[in-house]
Design a protein around this motif. Structure first.
Motif, PDB file in Angstrom:
ATOM      1  N   THR A 158     -99.641 -47.799 -79.413  1.00 35.64           N
ATOM      2  CA  THR A 158    -100.903 -47.572 -80.126  1.00 35.64           C
ATOM      3  C   THR A 158    -100.653 -47.529 -81.628  1.00 35.64           C
ATOM      4  OG1 THR A 158    -101.763 -46.339 -78.232  1.00 35.64           O
ATOM      5  CG2 THR A 158    -102.912 -46.054 -80.308  1.00 35.64           C
ATOM      6  N   ARG A 159     -99.508 -46.995 -82.002  1.00 40.81           N
ATOM      7  CA  ARG A 159     -99.142 -46.943 -83.427  1.00 40.81           C
ATOM      8  C   ARG A 159     -98.641 -48.305 -83.906  1.00 40.81           C
ATOM      9  NH1 ARG A 159     -94.047 -43.428 -85.140  1.00 40.81           N
ATOM     10  NH2 ARG A 159     -93.131 -44.974 -83.773  1.00 40.81           N
ATOM     11  N   GLY A 160     -97.726 -48.913 -83.152  1.00 41.59           N
ATOM     12  CA  GLY A 160     -97.051 -50.121 -83.627  1.00 41.59           C
ATOM     13  C   GLY A 160     -97.825 -51.403 -83.442  1.00 41.59           C
ATOM     14  N   GLN A 161     -98.392 -51.612 -82.252  1.00 39.38           N
ATOM     15  CA  GLN A 161     -99.071 -52.876 -81.964  1.00 39.38           C
ATOM     16  C   GLN A 161    -100.443 -52.949 -82.621  1.00 39.38           C
ATOM     17  OE1 GLN A 161     -99.215 -53.140 -77.701  1.00 39.38           O
ATOM     18  NE2 GLN A 161     -97.032 -53.513 -77.509  1.00 39.38           N
ATOM     19  N   LYS A 162    -101.172 -51.870 -82.572  1.00 39.19           N
ATOM     20  CA  LYS A 162    -102.545 -51.874 -83.061  1.00 39.19           C
ATOM     21  C   LYS A 162    -102.720 -51.160 -84.391  1.00 39.19           C
ATOM     22  CE  LYS A 162    -104.172 -53.952 -79.416  1.00 39.19           C
ATOM     23  NZ  LYS A 162    -104.781 -55.256 -79.472  1.00 39.19           N
ATOM     24  N   GLY A 163    -101.821 -50.246 -84.705  1.00 43.59           N
ATOM     25  CA  GLY A 163    -101.948 -49.489 -85.951  1.00 43.59           C
ATOM     26  C   GLY A 163    -103.130 -48.539 -85.930  1.00 43.59           C
ATOM     27  N   PHE A 164    -103.548 -48.097 -84.727  1.00 44.43           N
ATOM     28  CA  PHE A 164    -104.709 -47.216 -84.610  1.00 44.43           C
ATOM     29  C   PHE A 164    -104.395 -45.787 -85.021  1.00 44.43           C
ATOM     30  CE2 PHE A 164    -106.619 -49.871 -80.891  1.00 44.43           C
ATOM     31  CZ  PHE A 164    -107.163 -50.765 -81.792  1.00 44.43           C
ATOM     32  N   VAL A 165    -103.165 -45.354 -84.798  1.00 43.33           N
ATOM     33  CA  VAL A 165    -102.761 -43.991 -85.136  1.00 43.33           C
ATOM     34  C   VAL A 165    -101.470 -44.048 -85.933  1.00 43.33           C
ATOM     35  CG1 VAL A 165    -103.854 -42.961 -83.099  1.00 43.33           C
ATOM     36  CG2 VAL A 165    -101.448 -43.624 -82.994  1.00 43.33           C
ATOM     37  N   LYS A 166    -101.141 -42.922 -86.559  1.00 45.48           N
ATOM     38  CA  LYS A 166     -99.860 -42.813 -87.256  1.00 45.48           C
ATOM     39  C   LYS A 166     -99.339 -41.402 -87.018  1.00 45.48           C
ATOM     40  CE  LYS A 166    -102.488 -42.157 -91.484  1.00 45.48           C
ATOM     41  NZ  LYS A 166    -102.744 -42.580 -92.825  1.00 45.48           N
ATOM     42  N   TYR A 167     -98.010 -41.299 -86.954  1.00 50.39           N
ATOM     43  CA  TYR A 167     -97.392 -39.999 -86.728  1.00 50.39           C
ATOM     44  C   TYR A 167     -95.904 -40.075 -87.006  1.00 50.39           C
ATOM     45  CZ  TYR A 167     -96.072 -42.117 -82.259  1.00 50.39           C
ATOM     46  OH  TYR A 167     -95.561 -42.949 -81.299  1.00 50.39           O
ATOM     47  N   GLU A 168     -95.361 -38.934 -87.374  1.00 48.97           N
ATOM     48  CA  GLU A 168     -93.918 -38.751 -87.467  1.00 48.97           C
ATOM     49  C   GLU A 168     -93.438 -38.008 -86.226  1.00 48.97           C
ATOM     50  OE1 GLU A 168     -91.686 -39.883 -89.740  1.00 48.97           O
ATOM     51  OE2 GLU A 168     -93.347 -40.974 -90.626  1.00 48.97           O
ATOM     52  N   SER A 169     -94.339 -37.229 -85.658  1.00 47.17           N
ATOM     53  CA  SER A 169     -94.045 -36.428 -84.478  1.00 47.17           C
ATOM     54  C   SER A 169     -95.268 -36.474 -83.568  1.00 47.17           C
ATOM     55  CB  SER A 169     -93.772 -34.982 -84.899  1.00 47.17           C
ATOM     56  OG  SER A 169     -93.909 -34.108 -83.807  1.00 47.17           O
ATOM     57  N   LEU A 170     -95.053 -36.457 -82.269  1.00 46.56           N
ATOM     58  CA  LEU A 170     -96.180 -36.452 -81.333  1.00 46.56           C
ATOM     59  C   LEU A 170     -96.869 -35.093 -81.295  1.00 46.56           C
ATOM     60  CD1 LEU A 170     -94.816 -38.689 -78.455  1.00 46.56           C
ATOM     61  CD2 LEU A 170     -96.622 -39.213 -80.101  1.00 46.56           C
ATOM     62  N   ASP A 171     -96.446 -34.185 -82.160  1.00 44.84           N
ATOM     63  CA  ASP A 171     -97.134 -32.909 -82.310  1.00 44.84           C
ATOM     64  C   ASP A 171     -98.125 -32.953 -83.468  1.00 44.84           C
ATOM     65  OD1 ASP A 171     -95.851 -31.564 -80.195  1.00 44.84           O
ATOM     66  OD2 ASP A 171     -94.089 -31.230 -81.454  1.00 44.84           O
ATOM     67  N   ASP A 172     -98.176 -34.063 -84.186  1.00 50.90           N
ATOM     68  CA  ASP A 172     -99.093 -34.198 -85.326  1.00 50.90           C
ATOM     69  C   ASP A 172     -99.506 -35.661 -85.463  1.00 50.90           C
ATOM     70  OD1 ASP A 172    -100.628 -33.688 -87.556  1.00 50.90           O
ATOM     71  OD2 ASP A 172     -98.927 -33.375 -88.901  1.00 50.90           O
ATOM     72  N   ILE A 173    -100.507 -36.060 -84.683  1.00 54.44           N
ATOM     73  CA  ILE A 173    -100.973 -37.449 -84.641  1.00 54.44           C
ATOM     74  C   ILE A 173    -102.176 -37.593 -85.567  1.00 54.44           C
ATOM     75  CG2 ILE A 173    -101.870 -39.286 -83.162  1.00 54.44           C
ATOM     76  CD1 ILE A 173    -100.486 -37.724 -80.808  1.00 54.44           C
ATOM     77  N   GLU A 174    -102.114 -38.577 -86.431  1.00 53.80           N
ATOM     78  CA  GLU A 174    -103.195 -38.843 -87.384  1.00 53.80           C
ATOM     79  C   GLU A 174    -103.937 -40.111 -86.982  1.00 53.80           C
ATOM     80  OE1 GLU A 174    -104.093 -37.026 -90.084  1.00 53.80           O
ATOM     81  OE2 GLU A 174    -102.558 -35.538 -89.614  1.00 53.80           O
ATOM     82  N   LEU A 175    -105.170 -40.194 -87.395  1.00 51.89           N
ATOM     83  CA  LEU A 175    -105.996 -41.376 -87.176  1.00 51.89           C
ATOM     84  C   LEU A 175    -105.830 -42.282 -88.389  1.00 51.89           C
ATOM     85  CD1 LEU A 175    -108.178 -42.446 -85.214  1.00 51.89           C
ATOM     86  CD2 LEU A 175    -109.850 -41.246 -86.592  1.00 51.89           C
ATOM     87  N   SER A 176    -105.546 -43.556 -88.179  1.00 51.71           N
ATOM     88  CA  SER A 176    -105.405 -44.484 -89.302  1.00 51.71           C
ATOM     89  C   SER A 176    -106.779 -45.043 -89.680  1.00 51.71           C
ATOM     90  CB  SER A 176    -104.472 -45.640 -88.930  1.00 51.71           C
ATOM     91  OG  SER A 176    -105.101 -46.475 -87.980  1.00 51.71           O
ATOM     92  N   ILE A 177    -106.842 -45.640 -90.842  1.00 53.23           N
ATOM     93  CA  ILE A 177    -108.094 -46.280 -91.268  1.00 53.23           C
ATOM     94  C   ILE A 177    -108.440 -47.405 -90.292  1.00 53.23           C
ATOM     95  CG2 ILE A 177    -109.134 -47.717 -93.066  1.00 53.23           C
ATOM     96  CD1 ILE A 177    -107.598 -45.970 -95.102  1.00 53.23           C
ATOM     97  N   ASN A 178    -107.428 -48.144 -89.863  1.00 59.78           N
ATOM     98  CA  ASN A 178    -107.639 -49.206 -88.880  1.00 59.78           C
ATOM     99  C   ASN A 178    -108.263 -48.638 -87.594  1.00 59.78           C
ATOM    100  OD1 ASN A 178    -107.469 -51.851 -87.848  1.00 59.78           O
ATOM    101  ND2 ASN A 178    -105.526 -51.391 -86.860  1.00 59.78           N
ATOM    102  N   GLY A 179    -107.779 -47.486 -87.155  1.00 61.88           N
ATOM    103  CA  GLY A 179    -108.315 -46.839 -85.967  1.00 61.88           C
ATOM    104  C   GLY A 179    -109.750 -46.382 -86.163  1.00 61.88           C
ATOM    105  N   GLN A 180    -110.038 -45.779 -87.320  1.00 63.80           N
ATOM    106  CA  GLN A 180    -111.407 -45.349 -87.613  1.00 63.80           C
ATOM    107  C   GLN A 180    -112.360 -46.535 -87.593  1.00 63.80           C
ATOM    108  OE1 GLN A 180    -111.252 -43.347 -91.391  1.00 63.80           O
ATOM    109  NE2 GLN A 180    -110.043 -41.651 -90.597  1.00 63.80           N
ATOM    110  N   ASN A 181    -111.954 -47.611 -88.271  1.00 61.36           N
ATOM    111  CA  ASN A 181    -112.803 -48.803 -88.326  1.00 61.36           C
ATOM    112  C   ASN A 181    -113.020 -49.403 -86.940  1.00 61.36           C
ATOM    113  OD1 ASN A 181    -113.239 -48.734 -91.092  1.00 61.36           O
ATOM    114  ND2 ASN A 181    -111.470 -50.015 -91.540  1.00 61.36           N
ATOM    115  N   PHE A 182    -111.968 -49.422 -86.125  1.00 59.22           N
ATOM    116  CA  PHE A 182    -112.095 -50.011 -84.790  1.00 59.22           C
ATOM    117  C   PHE A 182    -113.122 -49.246 -83.960  1.00 59.22           C
ATOM    118  CE2 PHE A 182    -111.004 -50.948 -80.410  1.00 59.22           C
ATOM    119  CZ  PHE A 182    -110.872 -52.331 -80.439  1.00 59.22           C
TER     120      PHE A 182
END
Length: 191
Positions: A158-182
């Protein structure tokens, strides 16, 4: 971060994640590849991938393991495992009363889109500052959706192929602009 690259036709499949996750996937594919090629298993040492077959052996599988050259982050260095994310837990404190109404407006077609919708709901609708993979797992359970078999890999995709989310840790997942737009403009709506 460890990377494994294996393609079935050429003998390579790409996996990125913790060393434990990559080794489990590697062991599973190694066993399958060895049984398909008829090659005997040499040993269970992970320092080398599959050994190069002799010229007379069938050239069906070639597996190679690459380790990222970037040094691990402080969070990764302090954790020898992936923090239990392969066995996610329900967050009983999460109040998901509005999730069903929100989720029913959309028709997600794959795990990437489901994870995106759940993260969007938790971040944008519920205003949760720090969303974890356990929170997303709780959403999967609440909506009676099939849990991805390779749960951590689903987040990596979800992070790499689509760029929908971003995170350094699976304890703190952020929504990307690409994800918001989608979600707002491109995701298929329920009929």
């Amino acid at each position: 971060m460890v990377k494994l690259n294996i393609d079935i036709h050429r003998g390579v499949l790409e996996v990125e994640g913790s060393e434990d996750l990559v080794l489990r996937i590697y062991d599973d594919f190694k066993d399958r590849l060895l049984s398909d090629t008829g090659m005997p298993e040499k040993n269970n040492d992970h320092s080398e991938a599959l050994e190069t077959p002799s010229p007379s052996a069938p050239k069906k599988a070639r597996v190679r393991k690459r380790v990222s050259k970037s040094p691990p982050s402080n969070k990764e260095a302090s954790k020898k495992s992936n923090g239990g994310h392969d066995s996610p837990k329900i967050n009983a404190d999460l109040d998901l009363r509005g999730l069903e109404e929100f989720y029913s407006k959309y028709a997600p077609s794959n795990n990437n889109e489901k994870i995106l919708l759940f993260v969007f709901y938790l971040k944008e609708i519920m205003n949760i500052a720090q969303v974890s993979s356990n929170d997303v797992f709780t959403c999967f359970k609440k909506m009676n959706q099939k849990i991805p078999k390779a749960y951590v890999q689903a987040f990596i995709d979800t992070r790499g192929q689509k760029g929908f989310v971003k995170y350094e840790s699976l304890d703190d997942i952020e929504l990307s602009i690409n994800g918001q737009n989608f979600v707002q403009f491109d995701m298929k709506k329920a009929e």
